[in-house]
Design a protein around this motif. Structure first.
Motif, PDB file in Angstrom:
ATOM      1  N   GLN A 111       0.834  -1.205   0.000  1.00 17.82           N
ATOM      2  CA  GLN A 111       0.000   0.000   0.000  1.00 17.82           C
ATOM      3  C   GLN A 111       0.869   1.256   0.000  1.00 17.82           C
ATOM      4  N   PRO A 112       1.254   1.740  -1.174  1.00 19.05           N
ATOM      5  CA  PRO A 112       1.926   3.038  -1.228  1.00 19.05           C
ATOM      6  C   PRO A 112       0.915   4.152  -0.981  1.00 19.05           C
ATOM      7  N   GLY A 113       1.353   5.214  -0.325  1.00 13.21           N
ATOM      8  CA  GLY A 113       0.429   6.296  -0.025  1.00 13.21           C
ATOM      9  C   GLY A 113       1.150   7.582   0.352  1.00 13.21           C
ATOM     10  N   TYR A 114       0.358   8.581   0.649  1.00 15.16           N
ATOM     11  CA  TYR A 114       0.876   9.907   1.007  1.00 15.16           C
ATOM     12  C   TYR A 114      -0.031  10.515   2.068  1.00 15.16           C
ATOM     13  N   ILE A 115       0.588  11.069   3.116  1.00 10.84           N
ATOM     14  CA  ILE A 115      -0.132  11.788   4.169  1.00 10.84           C
ATOM     15  C   ILE A 115       0.256  13.264   4.121  1.00 10.84           C
ATOM     16  N   LEU A 116      -0.735  14.126   4.135  1.00  9.32           N
ATOM     17  CA  LEU A 116      -0.528  15.553   4.384  1.00  9.32           C
ATOM     18  C   LEU A 116      -0.922  15.798   5.835  1.00  9.32           C
ATOM     19  N   TRP A 117       0.029  16.216   6.650  1.00 12.27           N
ATOM     20  CA  TRP A 117      -0.147  16.348   8.095  1.00 12.27           C
ATOM     21  C   TRP A 117      -0.034  17.828   8.443  1.00 12.27           C
ATOM     22  N   TYR A 118      -1.148  18.397   8.911  1.00 16.25           N
ATOM     23  CA  TYR A 118      -1.149  19.799   9.337  1.00 16.25           C
ATOM     24  C   TYR A 118      -1.142  19.842  10.854  1.00 16.25           C
ATOM     25  N   GLY A 119      -0.082  20.387  11.456  1.00 14.89           N
ATOM     26  CA  GLY A 119       0.054  20.460  12.900  1.00 14.89           C
ATOM     27  C   GLY A 119      -0.224  21.855  13.421  1.00 14.89           C
ATOM     28  N   VAL A 120      -1.037  21.942  14.460  1.00 13.96           N
ATOM     29  CA  VAL A 120      -1.389  23.230  15.075  1.00 13.96           C
ATOM     30  C   VAL A 120      -0.549  23.422  16.329  1.00 13.96           C
ATOM     31  N   ARG A 121       0.182  24.548  16.403  1.00 20.29           N
ATOM     32  CA  ARG A 121       1.061  24.802  17.551  1.00 20.29           C
ATOM     33  C   ARG A 121       0.732  26.172  18.143  1.00 20.29           C
ATOM     34  N   GLU A 122       0.340  26.166  19.399  1.00 19.51           N
ATOM     35  CA  GLU A 122      -0.051  27.392  20.085  1.00 19.51           C
ATOM     36  C   GLU A 122       1.171  28.269  20.322  1.00 19.51           C
ATOM     37  N   GLY A 123       1.101  29.536  19.901  1.00 19.06           N
ATOM     38  CA  GLY A 123       2.189  30.476  20.134  1.00 19.06           C
ATOM     39  C   GLY A 123       3.378  30.301  19.206  1.00 19.06           C
ATOM     40  N   ARG A 124       3.291  29.356  18.270  1.00 17.51           N
ATOM     41  CA  ARG A 124       4.360  29.146  17.296  1.00 17.51           C
ATOM     42  C   ARG A 124       3.763  28.924  15.921  1.00 17.51           C
ATOM     43  N   ARG A 125       4.612  28.941  14.917  1.00 16.70           N
ATOM     44  CA  ARG A 125       4.131  28.670  13.567  1.00 16.70           C
ATOM     45  C   ARG A 125       3.637  27.237  13.463  1.00 16.70           C
ATOM     46  N   ASP A 126       2.539  27.055  12.740  1.00 18.90           N
ATOM     47  CA  ASP A 126       2.028  25.713  12.508  1.00 18.90           C
ATOM     48  C   ASP A 126       2.997  24.937  11.622  1.00 18.90           C
ATOM     49  N   THR A 127       2.741  23.651  11.463  1.00 19.84           N
ATOM     50  CA  THR A 127       3.633  22.806  10.680  1.00 19.84           C
ATOM     51  C   THR A 127       2.854  22.071   9.594  1.00 19.84           C
ATOM     52  N   ILE A 128       3.537  21.783   8.506  1.00 18.13           N
ATOM     53  CA  ILE A 128       3.015  20.932   7.445  1.00 18.13           C
ATOM     54  C   ILE A 128       4.054  19.848   7.196  1.00 18.13           C
ATOM     55  N   SER A 129       3.637  18.597   7.332  1.00 16.50           N
ATOM     56  CA  SER A 129       4.525  17.468   7.074  1.00 16.50           C
ATOM     57  C   SER A 129       4.028  16.719   5.847  1.00 16.50           C
ATOM     58  N   HIS A 130       4.957  16.440   4.926  1.00 21.61           N
ATOM     59  CA  HIS A 130       4.671  15.624   3.750  1.00 21.61           C
ATOM     60  C   HIS A 130       5.231  14.233   4.033  1.00 21.61           C
ATOM     61  N   VAL A 131       4.363  13.225   4.023  1.00 19.02           N
ATOM     62  CA  VAL A 131       4.775  11.891   4.471  1.00 19.02           C
ATOM     63  C   VAL A 131       4.445  10.844   3.409  1.00 19.02           C
ATOM     64  N   PRO A 132       5.336  10.618   2.447  1.00 13.63           N
ATOM     65  CA  PRO A 132       5.167   9.434   1.614  1.00 13.63           C
ATOM     66  C   PRO A 132       5.371   8.193   2.476  1.00 13.63           C
ATOM     67  N   GLN A 133       4.625   7.140   2.191  1.00 11.24           N
ATOM     68  CA  GLN A 133       4.714   5.958   3.039  1.00 11.24           C
ATOM     69  C   GLN A 133       4.493   4.696   2.206  1.00 11.24           C
ATOM     70  N   LEU A 134       4.944   3.579   2.773  1.00 10.20           N
ATOM     71  CA  LEU A 134       4.711   2.279   2.160  1.00 10.20           C
ATOM     72  C   LEU A 134       4.310   1.315   3.265  1.00 10.20           C
ATOM     73  N   ALA A 135       3.144   0.698   3.115  1.00 12.93           N
ATOM     74  CA  ALA A 135       2.640  -0.256   4.096  1.00 12.93           C
ATOM     75  C   ALA A 135       2.610  -1.661   3.479  1.00 12.93           C
ATOM     76  N   VAL A 136       2.966  -2.637   4.294  1.00 12.22           N
ATOM     77  CA  VAL A 136       2.860  -4.045   3.919  1.00 12.22           C
ATOM     78  C   VAL A 136       1.732  -4.640   4.752  1.00 12.22           C
ATOM     79  N   ASN A 137       0.707  -5.189   4.099  1.00  6.87           N
ATOM     80  CA  ASN A 137      -0.477  -5.714   4.781  1.00  6.87           C
ATOM     81  C   ASN A 137      -0.529  -7.230   4.659  1.00  6.87           C
ATOM     82  N   LEU A 138      -0.668  -7.898   5.802  1.00  2.00           N
ATOM     83  CA  LEU A 138      -0.773  -9.354   5.843  1.00  2.00           C
ATOM     84  C   LEU A 138      -2.075  -9.738   6.522  1.00  2.00           C
ATOM     85  N   ARG A 139      -2.827 -10.636   5.918  1.00  2.00           N
ATOM     86  CA  ARG A 139      -4.061 -11.145   6.524  1.00  2.00           C
ATOM     87  C   ARG A 139      -3.875 -12.616   6.851  1.00  2.00           C
ATOM     88  N   PHE A 140      -4.342 -12.994   8.045  1.00  2.00           N
ATOM     89  CA  PHE A 140      -4.171 -14.387   8.482  1.00  2.00           C
ATOM     90  C   PHE A 140      -5.478 -14.955   9.000  1.00  2.00           C
TER      91      PHE A 140
END
Length: 219
Positions: free
Chosen positions: A190-219
């Motif tokens: 499962q290749p994918g991408y997360i856009l992560w918006y972080g809210v920080r009080e009293g500081r600049r907010d953050t944006i994280s770009h997170v490409p990811q790869l998941a391996v899924n196994l069912r048993f």
């Protein structure tokens, strides 16, 4: 394509647009890479077990790399459309260990998956357990014999900070798009991408770009 996928895609797009305030242009940005593994199976016809682990490779400005392990058990009701469960997670970050029990409610119907998760986060040296609520909307649409498309939006809210005066309220919002590619009856990538918006009080907010790869196994 049925109306449900169209409506779900519109909902996720609207949520994404709603969480793009003008100040995001001035937010601190970073890039991470997550490698994840999931193992899912039934302990009984209405009892579900999920094991997941991850390696989160992060930029130095964000923090050290992180390793995680989580186990979740759910009990199904109403033909397994309603699921109640819980479990715990362990997060390792540069020798610091966070213990994170959780309880959750899910409603699953067709490709729709609604989840409410309540977490208690225990940090070394913290005054309190941080209490956090997570609300996720996810939709999965078949795109071929071996491919499913996945979209989700998840809100994180801190109900009690780990230390007095620490930020509470909205902490972050994550948007995920992914494709689940089945290799056989039990294994998928499962290749994918997360856009992560972080809210920080009293500081600049953050944006994280997170490409990811998941391996899924069912048993």
């Amino acid at each position: 394509m049925t109306r449900w996928p169209i409506r779900s895609a519109m909902l996720l797009a609207a949520l994404g647009a709603a969480w793009q305030p003008s100040k995001a242009l001035a937010a601190d940005e970073d890039t991470q890479f997550w490698l994840l593994g999931f193992a899912r199976g039934n302990l009984d016809e209405d009892v579900f077990l999920t094991l997941d682990t991850s390696l989160r490779v992060r930029e130095d400005g964000v923090g050290p790399d992180q390793k995680t392990f989580r186990v979740t058990v759910e009990k199904g009701f109403a033909d397994n459309r309603v699921r109640l469960g819980g479990g715990f997670a362990i997060f390792e970050t540069a020798g610091q260990t966070e213990i994170r029990p959780h309880q959750q409610f899910r409603f699953v119907k067709g490709g729709l998956d609604l989840r409410t998760r309540f977490e208690q986060r225990f940090f070394p040296g913290a005054s309190n357990a941080e209490l956090r609520l997570r609300q996720r909307v996810q939709y999965t649409q078949r795109a071929g014999e071996t491919v499913d498309l996945i979209g989700s939006a998840e809100w994180f809210g801190v109900l009690q900070g780990r230390d007095p005066g620490r930020q509470e309220g909205t902490e972050q919002v994550r948007f995920l798009v992914a494709a689940d590619v089945k290799l056989n009856k039990r294994l998928s990538l499962q290749p994918g991408y997360i856009l992560w918006y972080g809210v920080r009080e009293g500081r600049r907010d953050t944006i994280s770009h997170v490409p990811q790869l998941a391996v899924n196994l069912r048993f």
